[in-house]
Write a protein that holds these residues in place. Structure first.
Motif, PDB file in Angstrom:
ATOM      1  N   LEU A  92       0.823  -1.205   0.000  1.00 13.16           N
ATOM      2  CA  LEU A  92       0.000   0.000   0.000  1.00 13.16           C
ATOM      3  C   LEU A  92       0.859   1.259   0.000  1.00 13.16           C
ATOM      4  N   ARG A  93       0.358   2.295  -0.642  1.00 13.64           N
ATOM      5  CA  ARG A  93       1.014   3.595  -0.553  1.00 13.64           C
ATOM      6  C   ARG A  93       0.923   4.104   0.890  1.00 13.64           C
ATOM      7  N   PRO A  94       1.837   4.979   1.296  1.00 19.06           N
ATOM      8  CA  PRO A  94       1.719   5.586   2.637  1.00 19.06           C
ATOM      9  C   PRO A  94       0.375   6.272   2.828  1.00 19.06           C
ATOM     10  N   SER A  95      -0.086   6.936   1.791  1.00 28.41           N
ATOM     11  CA  SER A  95      -1.357   7.660   1.859  1.00 28.41           C
ATOM     12  C   SER A  95      -2.562   6.734   1.950  1.00 28.41           C
ATOM     13  N   ARG A  96      -2.339   5.439   1.686  1.00 23.39           N
ATOM     14  CA  ARG A  96      -3.425   4.457   1.729  1.00 23.39           C
ATOM     15  C   ARG A  96      -3.260   3.463   2.884  1.00 23.39           C
ATOM     16  N   PRO A  98      -3.617   2.249   6.507  1.00 24.10           N
ATOM     17  CA  PRO A  98      -4.441   2.604   7.681  1.00 24.10           C
ATOM     18  C   PRO A  98      -3.612   2.966   8.914  1.00 24.10           C
ATOM     19  N   GLU A  99      -2.478   2.274   9.114  1.00 23.09           N
ATOM     20  CA  GLU A  99      -1.649   2.539  10.286  1.00 23.09           C
ATOM     21  C   GLU A  99      -1.043   3.937  10.274  1.00 23.09           C
ATOM     22  N   LEU A 100      -0.958   4.540   9.091  1.00 23.97           N
ATOM     23  CA  LEU A 100      -0.364   5.874   8.977  1.00 23.97           C
ATOM     24  C   LEU A 100      -1.417   6.969   8.822  1.00 23.97           C
ATOM     25  N   ASP A 101      -2.665   6.590   8.943  1.00 23.12           N
ATOM     26  CA  ASP A 101      -3.744   7.571   8.825  1.00 23.12           C
ATOM     27  C   ASP A 101      -3.585   8.647   9.903  1.00 23.12           C
ATOM     28  N   GLY A 102      -3.542   9.898   9.488  1.00 22.55           N
ATOM     29  CA  GLY A 102      -3.356  11.004  10.407  1.00 22.55           C
ATOM     30  C   GLY A 102      -1.904  11.385  10.606  1.00 22.55           C
ATOM     31  N   TYR A 110      -4.762  14.526  -2.684  1.00 18.94           N
ATOM     32  CA  TYR A 110      -4.176  13.557  -3.623  1.00 18.94           C
ATOM     33  C   TYR A 110      -3.550  12.388  -2.862  1.00 18.94           C
ATOM     34  N   ARG A 111      -4.027  11.164  -3.163  1.00 14.59           N
ATOM     35  CA  ARG A 111      -3.513   9.965  -2.495  1.00 14.59           C
ATOM     36  C   ARG A 111      -2.930   8.942  -3.465  1.00 14.59           C
ATOM     37  N   GLY A 112      -3.161   9.102  -4.760  1.00 14.48           N
ATOM     38  CA  GLY A 112      -2.681   8.129  -5.722  1.00 14.48           C
ATOM     39  C   GLY A 112      -3.502   6.857  -5.698  1.00 14.48           C
TER      40      GLY A 112
END
Length: 221
Positions: A92-96, A98-102, A110-112
């Protein structure tokens, strides 16, 4: 096996920490600049200037073969990353993630796409930069193109859509593709590098002007 798993987890953790470091150093000015720099259509004048150099220095037959080789380099890099490796790895991309949400700063929403390993941006830009370096062997043009590719990679991490590891592997794929396609081009065309390369400064000038415009525009928005 456990040691290998621990080593891989350590690399993943380092990759995440570096991503958060790069992504965390943000402000409104660089949000605008990095978003623009990461774009595709904005670089059309640069690509046009590269075509100008190719057609100015080679016969039309060699120039056409060169353009085909560049297109094959980009196609190879893009398809190996997007169609071969990404579906197999499914990172997963960083923007996608869940553990990095926020934790990841998102620019303009833009999340790709869903998966980001390896980076097609890195593969394509390094593929073009390496092919041009092999083709013309002009120091300052090569330096500029590599800088362009590196800053493109940095912009992808800044935007939170790629880990540094995604970018590193993408750059390796693109560079490998450039070397293979250059060798194929040289063999098919009987290419010999001209003693004097005319107009090679044009891509440098155009690229720097475009970058300068991206740096100035945020002040007027």
């Amino acid at each position: 096996m456990m040691l290998l798993a621990q080593a891989l987890q350590g690399l993943v953790d380092m990759d995440t920490d570096l991503l958060l470091l790069i992504n965390g150093m943000h402000n409104a000015f660089f949000d605008s600049f990095m978003s623009a720099y990461s774009g595709k259509l904005v670089w059309v004048p640069l690509y046009a200037s590269i075509l100008y150099v190719i057609f100015r220095n080679f016969s039309w037959k060699v120039a056409l073969l060169c353009v085909v080789a560049v297109a094959l380099t980009i196609t190879f890099a893009d398809q190996v990353c997007s169609s071969a490796i990404r579906p197999a790895v499914e990172r997963l991309r960083p923007s996608r993630t869940p553990e990095l949400d926020g934790l990841v700063h998102i620019v303009n929403g833009y999340r790709g796409g869903r998966y980001g390993f390896p980076s097609c941006h890195a593969a394509n830009t390094f593929g073009l930069a390496c092919f041009l370096g092999l083709l013309l062997r002009k120091r300052w043009l090569t330096v500029y193109m590599v800088f362009w590719a590196l800053l493109t990679c940095y912009s992808r991490a800044y935007l939170g859509v790629h880990y540094p590891g995604d970018l590193l592997v993408g750059a390796l794929v693109g560079s490998a593709g450039a070397f293979l396609m250059y060798r194929l081009f040289a063999w098919c065309s009987g290419y010999k590098r001209p003693d004097v390369v005319k107009g090679y400064a044009w891509p440098i000038a155009v690229g720097l002007l475009l970058t300068g415009g991206m740096l100035v525009i945020p002040f007027f928005i």
